[in-house]
Design a protein around this motif. Structure first.
Motif: not given
Length: 596
Positions: A162-167, A172-175, A177-187, A216-217
């Protein structure tokens, strides 16, 4: 969804794009023909397997891709340009279906990715995992709890970064975070550029929460409702595909991983017998239709990851399939399995269009080369509309409980029957009208009950097979599509859309009765590009199906399949995430078997 612009092709090559690490364009440069594993197809699952298996430096892996490299193909890098990768390009297999009675006898183009990364390099980048109920059904259908929702979570987390959007807007409120991973391979990210109708969609969920509740997600395992789109796009506004992630420079440069593009696998070859089962540990390939045939060998396994069309065709050409069909083409049957190529399932889609009171749609990209050039300049600075795909919000919904008479084809009461995909512009295959600004709502039946097949047309591996998705072969599928379009019309009748929606496009506006709506659907429907099921998994001792729950081919030794073809039922989801999961679990199954 469709989006086309003749102006783009004249401009995109003016902008340099960095290439990936070195890979082999010619098999002659590899210098070896024997490896521990030979993987056919560098799409979502094949790329995962190549990455995970080659992480052990003592294991040699050959990954074969029929198409060219993705390096420098800007249409595959800019998220807004996926339609430039389709029919009549080098990056598509250029398949067509058989004539479809459900489409008023039309044969349609059937895009599949023909480049490194497979369809992940050409798709619309939608990131959806499906409902928890669907994965639990896969576990039940296969007899293997390893496929259930809880047990696949580790594979989801390994895949996702999981990564920040380009802008870098406040998400907040758009997803969740508790169900996502920031440590995988595919952005994976949220949209990096706002659409003019974003606040109208959210307002509709407040005005009509009963029919269109906010979610929310949608990747939490419960996907019903209206949510913000999640896409395989990185924080710089570039596509994140299997080629750029799992085969990125850090991985493709491994000395024990050999990735060869422009290498068409023509068949797999029996190499002997293991405990009474025919063994298949050789692959025949060629780098051109008239070129020499080369045979490569696996000491452990051949793994087919060529997709629901390619894998079925290769199996049939290799003598694994229905003996009656193979004999009619002069192909010797080695394993008589009538399930091979059968059970093809795909999502039918239509694209209703509305005229809108906005000049902020992407229709200008289709009309004005100056707009394309300006937007590309912005994109190079990681800003502007090109950092997003042509899609926006998604809506997942169920049919009213008494609107159909068959057993519910959904995996459970929390799994959608249909989907809406919002696009900020004209999103049809048909040419863009000369004037007007548009909004499209793709309507997709996500639990189709129709089943088709992939069969051989000839014994020539360069002749495309017969592809028959058999769209709208059942009353349920057509009825579900009608109700999905009716729901899309209801969505934009909310007060929030007053002043934005002008009117329905002419052909949709003419669909005012059941008969005219049926005509609209049959004349306009196409595919959502999600074929599955042609090499379905089934329980270990089942006499039907093509692979066991560990994805090894029934009745064979040394041969495994890992791609969308093993999924017995198309998920109520876009298929790239499920196929990544198949690849991740397959790599664990292989490593466990060989103690890698």
């Amino acid at each position: 969804m469709y989006f086309s612009s003749p102006a783009l092709l004249s401009l995109v090559f003016l902008f340099p794009v960095a290439c990936t690490a070195t890979l082999y364009e010619s098999f002659g440069d590899v210098g070896n023909t024997t490896f521990d594993f030979v993987i056919v197809g560098a799409g979502a699952a094949g790329s995962v397997l190549a990455n995970r298996l080659s992480a052990n430096p003592n294991i040699s892996v050959l990954l074969l891709e029929a198409g060219p490299s993705n390096a420098g193909v800007i249409q595959s890098i800019v998220p807004m340009f996926p339609s430039q990768l389709g029919t009549n390009t080098p990056w598509d297999w250029n398949y067509t279906t058989t004539t479809q009675p459900g489409f008023n006898g039309r044969s349609i183009n059937y895009p599949r990715g023909h480049m490194l990364g497979g369809s992940t390099s050409v798709n619309y980048m939608v990131y959806t995992r499906g409902s928890s109920e669907e994965w639990n059904r896969y576990a039940q259908l296969s007899g293997d709890a390893g496929w259930n929702w809880i047990n696949i979570q580790k594979y989801i987390l390994r895949n996702e970064k999981w990564t920040a959007p380009a802008d870098h807007h406040n998400t907040a409120g758009q997803f969740n975070p508790s169900v996502h991973s920031t440590t995988g391979i595919n952005s994976v990210s949220l949209a990096g550029y706002p659409h003019p109708f974003d606040p109208l969609i959210i307002a509709t969920t407040k005005e009509n929460p009963g029919q269109f509740p906010f979610n929310s997600d949608m990747n939490s395992g419960y996907h019903l409702g209206v949510g913000w789109l999640q896409s395989t796009i990185d924080t710089t506004g570039q596509r994140s595909s299997a080629a750029t992630s799992y085969l990125g420079p850090t991985f493709i440069s491994r000395p024990n991983l050999h990735v060869v593009v422009n290498s068409h696998a023509t068949r797999i070859i029996q190499t002997g017998v293991d405990q009474g089962k025919p063994a298949f540990r050789s692959v025949e390939l060629t780098q051109s239709q008239s070129g020499p045939r080369i045979v490569v060998n696996a000491t452990k396994e051949v793994i087919l990851s060529a997709g629901s069309i390619g894998t079925a065709q290769i199996l049939l050409l290799s003598g694994i399939g229905d003996q009656r069909d193979l004999s009619a083409l002069g192909i010797k049957t080695i394993i008589n399995n009538p399930s091979v190529g059968r059970n093809l399932s795909d999502h039918p889609q239509t694209s209703p269009v509305w005229y809108v009171n906005s000049t902020g749609t992407f229709d200008a990209l289709n009309r004005d080369p100056a707009v394309v050039a300006a937007d590309l300049a912005q994109w190079q600075n990681q800003t502007g509309p090109l950092v997003d795909s042509p899609l926006a919000h998604l809506v997942w919904s169920r049919l009213p409980p008494h609107s159909f008479t068959i057993a519910d084809p959904a995996a459970g009461p929390n799994t959608a029957h249909y989907e809406h995909l919002f696009s900020n512009g004209w999103a049809r295959l048909a040419p863009l009208p000369a004037a007007g600004n548009f909004m499209s709502i793709g309507t997709v039946v996500t639990v189709p009950t129709s089943r088709g097949a992939v069969t051989l047309k000839t014994a020539n591996p360069f002749d495309q097979p017969n592809i028959n998705p058999n769209f709208f072969a059942t009353d349920f599928d057509l009825s579900a599509m009608k109700q999905a379009i009716t729901a899309a019309r209801a969505f934009v009748k909310a007060k929030a859309w007053n002043g934005y929606i002008i009117r329905e496009f002419e052909d949709l506006a003419a669909a005012t009765t059941d008969a005219t709506l049926t005509t609209f659907i049959k004349n306009n429907a196409g595919t959502a590009f999600h074929p599955v099921g042609t090499a379905s998994m089934s329980p270990q001792n089942a006499i039907y199906g093509v692979v066991d729950p560990d994805l090894r081919v029934k009745g064979a030794s040394g041969l495994r399949i890992a791609d969308a073809s093993v999924l017995p039922i198309v998920p109520s989801a876009h298929t790239q995430v499920p196929v990544y999961v198949v690849g991740e679990r397959a790599s664990d199954l292989v490593k466990q078997l060989y103690s890698i």
